[in-house]
Design a protein around this motif. Structure first.
Motif, PDB file in Angstrom:
ATOM      1  N   GLY A  54     -10.580   1.702   9.836  1.00 62.89           N
ATOM      2  CA  GLY A  54     -10.262   3.027   9.501  1.00 62.89           C
ATOM      3  C   GLY A  54     -11.354   3.703   8.106  1.00 62.89           C
ATOM      4  N   ASP A  96      -4.405   7.116   4.262  1.00 60.70           N
ATOM      5  CA  ASP A  96      -3.992   5.410   3.961  1.00 60.70           C
ATOM      6  C   ASP A  96      -4.187   4.861   5.751  1.00 60.70           C
ATOM      7  OD1 ASP A  96      -2.350   3.229   4.638  1.00 60.70           O
ATOM      8  OD2 ASP A  96      -0.543   3.974   4.032  1.00 60.70           O
ATOM      9  N   LEU A  97      -5.566   4.322   5.370  1.00 61.34           N
ATOM     10  CA  LEU A  97      -5.661   3.713   6.714  1.00 61.34           C
ATOM     11  C   LEU A  97      -6.228   2.442   6.815  1.00 61.34           C
ATOM     12  CD1 LEU A  97      -9.005   6.712   6.940  1.00 61.34           C
ATOM     13  CD2 LEU A  97      -7.096   7.141   7.480  1.00 61.34           C
ATOM     14  N   THR A  98      -6.315   1.529   8.301  1.00 60.95           N
ATOM     15  CA  THR A  98      -6.409   0.498   8.139  1.00 60.95           C
ATOM     16  C   THR A  98      -8.121   0.064   7.700  1.00 60.95           C
ATOM     17  OG1 THR A  98      -7.666   1.245  10.041  1.00 60.95           O
ATOM     18  CG2 THR A  98      -5.184   0.394  10.758  1.00 60.95           C
ATOM     19  N   GLU A 142     -11.790   9.345  12.748  1.00 56.39           N
ATOM     20  CA  GLU A 142     -12.237   8.226  12.851  1.00 56.39           C
ATOM     21  C   GLU A 142     -10.331   7.855  13.464  1.00 56.39           C
ATOM     22  OE1 GLU A 142      -9.897   5.787  10.873  1.00 56.39           O
ATOM     23  OE2 GLU A 142      -8.727   7.074  10.565  1.00 56.39           O
ATOM     24  N   TYR A 168      -3.542   5.758  16.318  1.00 55.57           N
ATOM     25  CA  TYR A 168      -4.083   6.206  14.847  1.00 55.57           C
ATOM     26  C   TYR A 168      -5.132   6.689  14.632  1.00 55.57           C
ATOM     27  CZ  TYR A 168      -0.214   3.251  14.148  1.00 55.57           C
ATOM     28  OH  TYR A 168       1.610   2.953  13.496  1.00 55.57           O
ATOM     29  N   GLY A 169      -5.589   8.002  14.249  1.00 53.83           N
ATOM     30  CA  GLY A 169      -6.660   9.077  13.995  1.00 53.83           C
ATOM     31  C   GLY A 169      -6.276   9.865  12.925  1.00 53.83           C
ATOM     32  N   THR A 170      -7.121  10.227  12.272  1.00 50.94           N
ATOM     33  CA  THR A 170      -7.273  11.304  11.223  1.00 50.94           C
ATOM     34  C   THR A 170      -7.865  12.695  11.408  1.00 50.94           C
ATOM     35  OG1 THR A 170      -7.543   9.340   9.500  1.00 50.94           O
ATOM     36  CG2 THR A 170      -8.376  12.165   9.172  1.00 50.94           C
ATOM     37  N   TYR A 174      -3.906  -0.007  16.216  1.00 44.98           N
ATOM     38  CA  TYR A 174      -3.383  -0.634  15.580  1.00 44.98           C
ATOM     39  C   TYR A 174      -1.372  -1.071  16.103  1.00 44.98           C
ATOM     40  CZ  TYR A 174      -1.086  -3.100  11.176  1.00 44.98           C
ATOM     41  OH  TYR A 174      -0.084  -3.487  10.441  1.00 44.98           O
ATOM     42  N   TYR A 234       3.245  11.882  10.342  1.00 46.14           N
ATOM     43  CA  TYR A 234       2.743  11.873  11.327  1.00 46.14           C
ATOM     44  C   TYR A 234       2.764  13.138  13.015  1.00 46.14           C
ATOM     45  CZ  TYR A 234       1.553   6.715  10.548  1.00 46.14           C
ATOM     46  OH  TYR A 234       1.030   5.426  10.143  1.00 46.14           O
ATOM     47  N   ASP A 285      -8.066   4.358  15.267  1.00 48.06           N
ATOM     48  CA  ASP A 285      -8.025   2.830  15.709  1.00 48.06           C
ATOM     49  C   ASP A 285      -6.817   2.277  15.818  1.00 48.06           C
ATOM     50  OD1 ASP A 285      -8.529   0.223  14.601  1.00 48.06           O
ATOM     51  OD2 ASP A 285      -7.827  -0.310  12.390  1.00 48.06           O
ATOM     52  N   LYS A 329       1.158  -1.094  -0.114  1.00 43.26           N
ATOM     53  CA  LYS A 329      -0.268  -0.188   0.106  1.00 43.26           C
ATOM     54  C   LYS A 329       1.006   1.505  -0.153  1.00 43.26           C
ATOM     55  CE  LYS A 329      -2.383   0.430   3.180  1.00 43.26           C
ATOM     56  NZ  LYS A 329      -2.395   0.899   5.390  1.00 43.26           N
ATOM     57  N   ARG A 377       2.266   5.891  18.483  1.00 47.62           N
ATOM     58  CA  ARG A 377       3.491   4.624  18.139  1.00 47.62           C
ATOM     59  C   ARG A 377       4.611   6.289  17.966  1.00 47.62           C
ATOM     60  NH1 ARG A 377       6.223   5.700  13.820  1.00 47.62           N
ATOM     61  NH2 ARG A 377       4.913   5.019  11.646  1.00 47.62           N
ATOM     62  N   ARG A 410       9.761   6.503  13.813  1.00 45.51           N
ATOM     63  CA  ARG A 410      10.676   5.440  13.345  1.00 45.51           C
ATOM     64  C   ARG A 410      12.034   6.539  12.358  1.00 45.51           C
ATOM     65  NH1 ARG A 410       6.793   2.410  10.588  1.00 45.51           N
ATOM     66  NH2 ARG A 410       4.945   1.371  11.348  1.00 45.51           N
ATOM     67  N   SER A 448      -1.746  11.641   9.688  1.00 49.76           N
ATOM     68  CA  SER A 448      -2.903  11.187  10.880  1.00 49.76           C
ATOM     69  C   SER A 448      -2.160  11.873  12.019  1.00 49.76           C
ATOM     70  CB  SER A 448      -3.000   9.831  10.929  1.00 49.76           C
ATOM     71  OG  SER A 448      -3.280   9.118  10.000  1.00 49.76           O
TER      72      SER A 448
HETATM   73  P1  5GP Z   1       2.760   2.444  10.536  1.00 46.91           P
HETATM   74  O1  5GP Z   1       3.176   2.680  11.995  1.00 46.91           O
HETATM   75  O2  5GP Z   1       3.292   1.644  10.130  1.00 46.91           O
HETATM   76  O3  5GP Z   1       2.790   3.815   9.630  1.00 46.91           O
HETATM   77  O4  5GP Z   1       1.046   2.213   9.959  1.00 46.91           O
HETATM   78  C1  5GP Z   1       0.098   1.918  10.718  1.00 46.91           C
HETATM   79  C2  5GP Z   1      -1.200   1.423   9.390  1.00 46.91           C
HETATM   80  O5  5GP Z   1      -1.455   2.644  10.223  1.00 46.91           O
HETATM   81  C3  5GP Z   1      -1.244   1.651   8.142  1.00 46.91           C
HETATM   82  O6  5GP Z   1      -1.549   0.344   8.237  1.00 46.91           O
HETATM   83  C4  5GP Z   1      -1.893   2.618   8.037  1.00 46.91           C
HETATM   84  O7  5GP Z   1      -3.204   2.807   6.987  1.00 46.91           O
HETATM   85  C5  5GP Z   1      -2.166   2.618   9.535  1.00 46.91           C
HETATM   86  N1  5GP Z   1      -3.263   4.150   9.072  1.00 46.91           N
HETATM   87  C6  5GP Z   1      -1.647   5.511   9.625  1.00 46.91           C
HETATM   88  N2  5GP Z   1      -2.987   7.088   9.750  1.00 46.91           N
HETATM   89  C7  5GP Z   1      -4.197   6.284  10.066  1.00 46.91           C
HETATM   90  C8  5GP Z   1      -5.682   7.001  10.532  1.00 46.91           C
HETATM   91  O8  5GP Z   1      -5.414   8.192  11.328  1.00 46.91           O
HETATM   92  N3  5GP Z   1      -6.478   5.979  10.634  1.00 46.91           N
HETATM   93  C9  5GP Z   1      -6.399   4.422  10.648  1.00 46.91           C
HETATM   94  N4  5GP Z   1      -7.079   3.751  11.285  1.00 46.91           N
HETATM   95  N5  5GP Z   1      -5.124   4.069  10.489  1.00 46.91           N
HETATM   96  C10 5GP Z   1      -3.938   4.744   9.960  1.00 46.91           C
END
Ligand code: 5GP
Length: 204
Positions: free
Chosen positions: A105, A100-102, A71, A80-82, A75, A52, A73, A17, A40, A43, A36
């Motif tokens: 999400g 790019d959301l779960t 929204e 993680y939120g918008t 993870y 972020y 979630d 993705k 976390r 990195r 978002s």
């Molecule tokens: P990473 O930690 O690898 O950056 O992201 C992990 C997952 O969090 C990714 O699958 C991404 O799609 C999801 N993600 C990132 N921002 C958001 C958000 O604002 N809301 C939701 N629901 N998922 C998010």
């Protein structure tokens, strides 16, 4: 002015993705990016306000309480939120926005804004997904098995999405998504005002 499109992309871990979205952003640099908020830790070279907004869990919960998160979630143990305000600002000024959301999400965003265009990115096969996860070399075999089980349950949710795109190659998947966005912009609802104006117009 018409609102911009809100396009949310989801897919199982390892489907590629991030790479597809990066290619899409090269193809369509005018498309807005929703940054978002996450609990976390950053990195490597990640910076606050770029990849972020990095916040503590308490700060994140405060933003939810204030209604600033449209929204969110959990993870792998983190939130993680918008954020609502920038999304409304970009979309209200006519800019298309890509998120790019779960999987939950994207579905939650669609519940809030039914005009959201949701796209599910599928791997060409589960074998291919496993080999992509193994190729990343970031997870041990047990974690890979867990991600594969999660991938299957995510794929079960794909019928709830508006579109499904297969990531055979990055170029073709990004092009498919660009085509979907173009098509969505031509939907009748988005041209309603023009059609009404044309019907009311005197041509002499
Ligand atoms: P990473 O930690 O690898 O950056 O992201 C992990 C997952 O969090 C990714 O699958 C991404 O799609 C999801 N993600 C990132 N921002 C958001 C958000 O604002 N809301 C939701 N629901 N998922 C998010």
């Amino acid at each position: 002015m018409d609102n911009g499109l809100i396009v949310s992309i989801s897919g199982p871990s390892g489907v590629g993705k991030g790479t597809v979205i990066a290619r899409l952003r090269e193809m369509m640099p005018e498309v807005g990016n929703s940054i978002s908020v996450t609990s976390r830790a950053p990195r490597g070279v990640e910076q606050d306000g770029v990849e972020y907004y990095f916040r503590t869990k308490e700060q994140f919960e405060q933003l939810i309480a204030e209604g600033e998160i449209i929204e969110y979630d959990e993870y792998v143990g983190n939130y993680y939120g918008t954020p609502l305000t920038p999304l409304l600002r970009m979309c209200g000024s006519g800019q298309d926005v890509l998120l790019d959301l779960t999987v939950p999400g994207s579905l939650a965003l669609k519940e809030k804004f039914e005009e959201t265009v949701t796209i599910f990115l599928l791997p060409p096969s589960l074998k291919e997904l496993r080999s992509r996860l193994e190729g990343r070399g970031t997870e041990d075999p047990e974690q890979i098995d867990k991600r594969m089980a999660r991938a299957k349950s995510e794929i079960e949710n794909s019928p709830k999405f508006d579109y499904v795109v297969t990531n055979d190659t990055v170029e073709q998947a990004a092009q498919d998504i660009a085509n979907i966005m173009k098509t969505e912009l031509n939907r009748y609802v988005r041209s309603k005002d023009l059609v009404e104006r044309l019907l009311a117009e005197q041509d002499k």
